[in-house]
Scaffold this active site. Structure first.
Site, PDB file in Angstrom:
ATOM      1  N   TYR A  86      -3.029  16.356  12.751  1.00 31.78           N
ATOM      2  CA  TYR A  86      -2.301  17.616  12.906  1.00 31.78           C
ATOM      3  C   TYR A  86      -2.465  18.489  11.665  1.00 31.78           C
ATOM      4  CZ  TYR A  86       1.317  21.048  13.786  1.00 31.78           C
ATOM      5  OH  TYR A  86       1.969  22.241  13.990  1.00 31.78           O
ATOM      6  N   HIS A 127      -7.283   8.996  11.557  1.00 35.35           N
ATOM      7  CA  HIS A 127      -6.243   8.587  10.598  1.00 35.35           C
ATOM      8  C   HIS A 127      -6.802   7.610   9.568  1.00 35.35           C
ATOM      9  CE1 HIS A 127      -2.748  10.505  12.456  1.00 35.35           C
ATOM     10  NE2 HIS A 127      -3.431  10.357  13.589  1.00 35.35           N
ATOM     11  N   GLY A 131      22.772  -8.247  -3.634  1.00 33.44           N
ATOM     12  CA  GLY A 131      22.071  -9.488  -3.962  1.00 33.44           C
ATOM     13  C   GLY A 131      20.695  -9.538  -3.330  1.00 33.44           C
ATOM     14  N   VAL A 138      16.812  -7.828  -2.465  1.00 36.17           N
ATOM     15  CA  VAL A 138      15.763  -7.354  -3.375  1.00 36.17           C
ATOM     16  C   VAL A 138      15.997  -5.906  -3.819  1.00 36.17           C
ATOM     17  CG1 VAL A 138      13.271  -7.007  -3.655  1.00 36.17           C
ATOM     18  CG2 VAL A 138      14.105  -8.717  -2.053  1.00 36.17           C
ATOM     19  N   ASP A 139      16.213  -5.022  -2.844  1.00 38.38           N
ATOM     20  CA  ASP A 139      16.211  -3.590  -3.155  1.00 38.38           C
ATOM     21  C   ASP A 139      17.334  -3.200  -4.114  1.00 38.38           C
ATOM     22  OD1 ASP A 139      14.383  -3.935  -1.167  1.00 38.38           O
ATOM     23  OD2 ASP A 139      15.557  -2.914   0.375  1.00 38.38           O
ATOM     24  N   SER A 183      19.054  -5.158  -5.994  1.00 36.56           N
ATOM     25  CA  SER A 183      18.958  -5.900  -7.254  1.00 36.56           C
ATOM     26  C   SER A 183      17.961  -5.250  -8.204  1.00 36.56           C
ATOM     27  CB  SER A 183      18.514  -7.344  -7.004  1.00 36.56           C
ATOM     28  OG  SER A 183      19.464  -8.017  -6.226  1.00 36.56           O
ATOM     29  N   LYS A 210       8.547  -2.166   0.324  1.00 36.10           N
ATOM     30  CA  LYS A 210       9.181  -3.375  -0.204  1.00 36.10           C
ATOM     31  C   LYS A 210       8.278  -4.125  -1.195  1.00 36.10           C
ATOM     32  CE  LYS A 210      12.807  -6.165   1.158  1.00 36.10           C
ATOM     33  NZ  LYS A 210      13.913  -5.464   1.782  1.00 36.10           N
TER      34      LYS A 210
END
Ligand code: XMP
Length: 522
Positions: free
Chosen positions: A88, A174, A229, A231-232, A234, A378
């Protein structure tokens, strides 16, 4: 300021992948809605701009258009701004410049072989015939003035274009998706060759830059952060602490729905190991009282969300009393996939919603939000966590849902059910680690069923609960396959659970995939 490439989001489901691929080429990239002004982006001094794909047709009513000013933009050094339009993005460019974009007789979706006609820049180093991923309804049928074709496919005579007198490029396919064989190389060619970036961006430079940014933004004010507690939150806490030390207070709420040992462990890690200011609030009784007798999973979620907000606000008030003023900022470990929930043709700016990781903290809290990871994935946050010496046990931990064990006790949540589930879950996880299987699965957990079955223990008949074990493999949690764990392993875990936990006399293993099942049972 680090070299950066700005991605204008026209609403494609793949936009985040573009950002990721560019960062993999060692260039920092940020996504902004396509409604951002040219001046705002110019002020960020990007080295190049990528226009994402999107769900619209340029002829749809209200479809986002590309102002010609974007194609006249110059870089800080006065050179013309390199632009790459994807799908696009290319159509919007062509439409603005007077090319023809038409509805294809049928939507082209799937793989095609890319015939490279010119391998001097965007396709440098690429063999002709590599697979590319197409997904579009419209296509370019006539080039704008001053443009030339640099690649085609059997179905698309115009698969990639280049402006003759400006560093402007467009591809109909893409490059950001894994199905495009040399996609990474194409985006790297754009970032390094065409934009001239040095490719020296690393997680370490991200940390450095964010620390500087956070210090400048916060000044001498105070930040609070809801620690789960996981991952993110912390890694966010450790990064913030590195930047502003005691101007950060973490709030950790025990909702009574945590896993075995978690309440103690999080406090030890953050208070004793990292020496952070930590407000730990045990609200178990309040949560469990509110959940009494509730069976419906969505009701459980709503109750837990509301109670969390209430407890969090009280903790904030306690911090306010201690500091003598209300904290000004709320930091969250929101990741990019949390930010974009859905896209629709109404335009990306209308549909980008903030996902509230910590249970939906309301805007009325009146705090300014700091989300250092809102552009990241992540695994990128994990890399940053390692750099900041966040313990491996936290970094490698499976995702855990906000409503915690409440959605893994099927039926009413009681203290007894939670206690049984905690033990079963701990055995399952302990054994996964002992058998070196923990890192092989995306998520693994036990579920307590409100079903009793007959068993036999010694000479005695038992009539106790069933525990289901669930383990899945997945890339992003959106789809998942049940993990084909070894029979010996499952048998061992089942024996341990049934023998060691009074109250569970049978285990079953869930072999459904997502879809049509979901990962959690509720
Ligand atoms: P499902 O069960 O929808 O789960 O396949 C996909 C991923 O999301 C997690 N999950 C949640 N996370 N609040 C959360 O923070 C929730 O209400 C919630 N429900 C599911 C789930 O653990 C899996 O990782």
């Amino acid at each position: 300021m680090h070299e950066r490439i700005i991605i204008l989001d026209f609403g494609s489901q793949y936009t985040q992948l573009i950002a990721r691929r560019v960062r993999e080429a060692g260039v920092y990239s940020e996504i902004h809605p396509c409604t951002i002004s040219v001046e705002e982006v110019a002020a960020m001094q990007p080295k190049g701009i990528i226009l994402s794909g999107g769900p619209c047709s340029v002829y749809d009513e209200g479809a986002p258009q590309l102002d010609a000013a974007w194609l006249r933009l110059r870089r800080a050094d006065g050179s013309p701004m390199p632009v790459l339009g994807i799908c696009y993005g290319l159509q919007a460019m062509a439409h603005t410049l007077g090319g023809s974009v038409e509805r294809a007789p049928r939507r082209e979706f799937g793989r095609a072989a890319l015939r490279v006609d010119d391998a001097s820049d965007l396709f440098a180093g690429l063999p002709s015939g590599g697979t590319v991923w197409m997904s579009h309804g419209d296509h370019l049928t006539r080039l704008p003035e001053g443009y030339e074709v640099i690649a085609h496919t059997d179905n698309a005579p115009i698969a990639a274009v280049r402006a003759r007198n400006a560093p402007h490029y467009g591809v109909q396919f893409h490059p950001e998706v894994v199905h495009t064989e040399y996609g990474r190389q194409i985006l790297e060619n754009f970032a390094l060759r065409i934009c001239g970036c040095s490719g020296d961006w690393t997680p370490a430079s991200f940390v450095e830059e964010k620390i500087r940014e956070i210090r400048a933004q916060v000044g001498d004010r105070h930040v609070i952060l809801g620690l789960s507690g996981g991952v993110d939150s912390s890694v966010a806490a450790v990064l913030l602490h590195e930047a502003i030390g005691d101007q950060l207070t973490c709030i950790f709420v025990n909702n009574g729905l945590l896993r075995k040992g978690e309440w103690e462990q999080v406090q030890t890690t953050f208070r004793d190991h990292f020496h952070m200011r930590l407000q730990a609030v045990d609200a178990t009784d309040r949560f469990l009282a509110r959940l009494e007798g509730v069976v419906d999973p969505e009701r459980k979620r709503v109750i837990i969300g509301h109670t969390f907000v209430e407890v969090f606000e009280e903790a904030t008030e306690a911090i306010t009393r201690e500091l003598g003023h209300r904290p000004e900022f709320l930091a969250q470990g929101t990741l990019y996939p949390d930010v974009i929930e859905s896209v629709s043709f109404k335009g990306p700016s209308a549909t980008i919603k903030t996902h509230h990781n910590v249970g939906g903290l309301p805007e009325e809290m009146g705090l300014e939000v700091i989300e250092p990871f809102r552009e990241l994935f992540k695994d990128e946050v994990r890399a940053i966590g390692r750099l900041l010496n966040v313990p491996e046990a936290i970094i490698g931990r499976h995702p855990f849902p906000g409503p915690g064990l409440a959605i893994r006790v099927i039926g009413p949540v009681t203290a007894r059910a939670l206690a049984l589930l905690r033990e079963a879950d701990a055995i399952f996880i302990e054994e996964l680690k002992a058998w070196d299987l923990y890192d092989e699965v995306w998520q693994a957990f036990a579920v307590l069923l409100p079903v009793q079955t007959v068993g036999v223990m010694g000479d005695e008949r038992t009539y106790e609960n069933v525990c289901a074990l669930r383990a899945v493999t997945s890339v992003d949690g959106m789809t998942a396959d049940w993990a084909h764990l070894p029979y010996d392993f499952l048998s061992h875990v089942s024996n341990r659970i049934v023998n060691e936990i009074r109250g569970i006399n049978r285990t079953v293993y869930d072999i459904s995939s997502k879809p049509p099942a979901t990962i959690e049972w509720e």
